[in-house]
Structures are given as C-alpha cells and as structure tokens.
Design an enzyme around this catalytic site. Structure first.
Site, PDB file in Angstrom:
ATOM      1  N   ASP A 148       0.822  -1.211   0.000  1.00  0.00           N
ATOM      2  CA  ASP A 148       0.000   0.000   0.000  1.00  0.00           C
ATOM      3  C   ASP A 148       0.861   1.268   0.000  1.00  0.00           C
ATOM      4  O   ASP A 148       0.705   2.148   0.856  1.00  0.00           O
ATOM      5  CB  ASP A 148      -0.935   0.021   1.213  1.00  0.00           C
ATOM      6  CG  ASP A 148      -1.598  -1.317   1.470  1.00  0.00           C
ATOM      7  OD1 ASP A 148      -1.929  -2.006   0.498  1.00  0.00           O
ATOM      8  OD2 ASP A 148      -1.784  -1.670   2.654  1.00  0.00           O
ATOM      9  N   GLU A 195     -11.509  -1.770  -3.516  1.00  0.00           N
ATOM     10  CA  GLU A 195     -10.890  -1.026  -2.430  1.00  0.00           C
ATOM     11  C   GLU A 195      -9.772  -0.137  -2.979  1.00  0.00           C
ATOM     12  O   GLU A 195      -9.600  -0.003  -4.189  1.00  0.00           O
ATOM     13  CB  GLU A 195     -10.336  -1.980  -1.363  1.00  0.00           C
ATOM     14  CG  GLU A 195      -9.372  -3.017  -1.878  1.00  0.00           C
ATOM     15  CD  GLU A 195      -9.043  -4.077  -0.841  1.00  0.00           C
ATOM     16  OE1 GLU A 195      -9.701  -4.131   0.213  1.00  0.00           O
ATOM     17  OE2 GLU A 195      -8.121  -4.875  -1.091  1.00  0.00           O
TER      18      GLU A 195
END
Length: 334
Positions: free
Chosen positions: A39, A220
């Site tokens: 991420d 997401e």
C-alpha cells in the site's frame, strides 16, 4: 485492503519487510533497491522522495533517484493510543496511509482496523516537514472518520484530493458498500458536518445493467488523480494478500466533478460495474494493485505493490512513469 485471507508469503514476507522501517530500528539507514512494501504512497520535499506504506510504525523510505531507497524512521514510535483504546481488535499494525501537502503542512492519513471487519477508523497526523533530521514531532489529531458493524462502509484506505475550489475531500472504502467520498474540513482533521457520503464506486448495484454484479463487492484502495480537466478514480478490484494466488487489478474511471459520476472508456459508471483496466500482472509481478499516482518534476508516475514471481509472492514496490493516450486515458506499461 480487507485482507480476509493472509498467506504466509504475504503476511510474513511483505508485512514484516515493511516493519523493518521502524523508528530507530536495526535497519534504519540500510539501502535497498527493491523495497518490500504494501500500500505505498509518496511525497516529495526538496530533492528527496518519501515513501510511506503499511506497517506498525508507518514506514518511511527515502530516495533521490527513485532507484536506491534508504530505510528511515517511522511516523510513530508507538501505535496511536486513541486507536488502541477505541478500535476493537487493532493491535498497532497500521494500514494504507496517504500523504499530501496542503497549506504549509504535510498531512498523513492512516487506517486502523482488523482483518475482515469494518470496525475501523481513519486517523490524521501532520507536520510542517518530512525531513527526518527535524525534531518536530508529528501532530496526531486522532480519528477523521470511523465505521461500525452497523455501517455499510469500511473506514480504511484513505486518499485525499483537493477540488477545483480548493476544498479537501477524502475517498476511502473497502468491500461492504464500496468506495465512498466525503468532504473534509479545511484543516483536514474531520469530516464536514453535516456529514454526507457519496458512493463513487461499487460492484453491487440494483436494476438493469449489461454487467453482472459482484457478490463480494471486491473493490478497495481508491486514489483520485487530477489531469486535464478530469478527476481520475483508480481503484483495485478483486483480492490482495494471497501472495501468488492474489488476483488484484487496477481499473480507472473519470469525471468532470469530484463527486462523480465516474465512467470508464466505454461510458460505464463505476457504480454500475464499470472500470477500464490499467494494470494487473506482468512477467515480474502478480496482482499489481493498491495504486497511487503523482506528478513530480513534470512527469506523471504510477506506484503500487505487486507480488514477486521470483521471490515466492513477496510484496514489492511497482513504480512506472504514467503516460496518456490520445483520448486522455492513463497508460501504465508493466
């Protein structure tokens, strides 16, 4: 970043590698050429790039050439106490940050949650400089938004965008009701009241459509990037965190308004199952996803993580220059 099924390859290799960049940890100062991150997001101050990613202390890696990265201090020396006290199950493993410079401060947003649950919170901290030599501490202002079991959204995976009028917005979300957008106060420490959420991407929808709904609503990691009069919404479809068995992929839609509707190349709305492919896998990586995009020194860049085929699914940094086709859509060559 729902992460309901962590494999040993993802959990041990990727996340433990991120955690090496702890405050004053043993790996501080070590130089790496292929960062193991999950991420990732970036900012640039002066001639130095700063990369932050999931980890107990939110890793800080620095580079001046986008090639050799130095492991530095984390944002937190210890997990935020407010999150330990209020987010059930959160033990300090902090997910999916975002970083943005706005009105003289660097604002860092981060996710506090547990795997497979939407009892979550997005926190905020700020600092006037990213320089690790500065003694200035990060000012943590606590939760920006929270989600509970009763809510049809998950307060993780934040990304901040400033609209054409200078107002800050936060997009966020993972599974449940999909990707949400909410206006923030000017200091970015909370949502504007009365709070209004806009659903800007979901794979669950009612009524007629040429596209089948996705039962799990596997979407997401939103990121909104402004370019040539449009807001481009990048999201990750399907599943991360299964090592080489992951099937993450990045898709995109665009809109002339920050609140949408976002449509893909074929005119399909991202709230109706749309999304034009950007990148998925390559010879080097499986399941490239959880992306971000930036303009540095006149060039556009696309970053994400991917699961290394040669290293048994270790989560590595994926960084490429991003170009644009004749119709104004982003091109990322794997």
């Amino acid at each position: 970043m729902k992460r309901t099924l962590l494999t040993i390859a993802c959990g041990a290799a990727a996340f433990c590698s991120v955690c090496t960049a702890q405050a004053d940890g043993p790996d501080k100062g070590r130089v790496v050429t292929e960062p193991m991150v999950h991420d990732p997001v970036m900012a640039k101050e002066g001639d130095t790039y700063y990369l932050y990613a999931t980890g107990h202390h939110l890793s800080a890696l620095t580079t001046q050439d986008l090639s050799s990265w130095t492991i530095g201090r984390g944002v937190f020396r210890r997990p935020p106490q407010w999150a330990l006290d209020s987010v059930r199950g959160y033990k300090g493993h902090t997910w999916a940050p975002d970083i943005i410079y706005h009105k003289g401060r660097y604002h860092l947003f981060y996710s506090c949650s547990t795997f497979g649950k939407n009892t979550s919170a997005i926190g905020h901290a700020s600092r006037t400089t990213l320089d690790p030599a500065s003694d200035e501490p990060w000012k943590d202002t606590g939760a920006v938004i929270v989600s509970h079991e009763r809510d049809n959204y998950n307060a993780i995976d934040p990304n901040i965008v400033i609209d054409d009028e200078g107002h800050p917005w936060m997009t966020f979300g993972s599974f449940w009701g999909g990707i949400q957008l909410v206006r923030l106060t000017d200091d970015m420490t909370s949502t504007l009241k009365p709070e209004r959420l806009y659903t800007i991407c979901t794979r669950k929808f009612d009524g007629p459509s040429s596209l089948p709904p996705h039962a799990a609503n596997a979407v997401e990691a939103p990121f909104i990037f402004r370019h040539a009069g449009y807001y481009y919404l990048f999201v990750s479809y399907d599943f991360c965190c299964r090592g080489l068995k992951s099937d993450y992929k990045v898709v995109v839609g665009r809109s002339e308004k920050v609140t949408g509707p976002y449509v893909d190349k074929k005119g399909r709305e991202l709230t109706r199952g749309g999304g034009s492919p950007v990148v998925s896998s390559s010879e080097e990586f499986v399941a490239i996803g959880h992306s971000a995009a930036y303009t540095f020194d006149g060039k556009d860049y696309f970053i994400a993580h991917g699961y290394s085929r040669s290293e048994d699914g270790a989560s590595k940094l994926f960084l490429r220059e991003m170009t644009w086709d004749a119709d104004g859509w982003p091109v990322v060559r794997p």
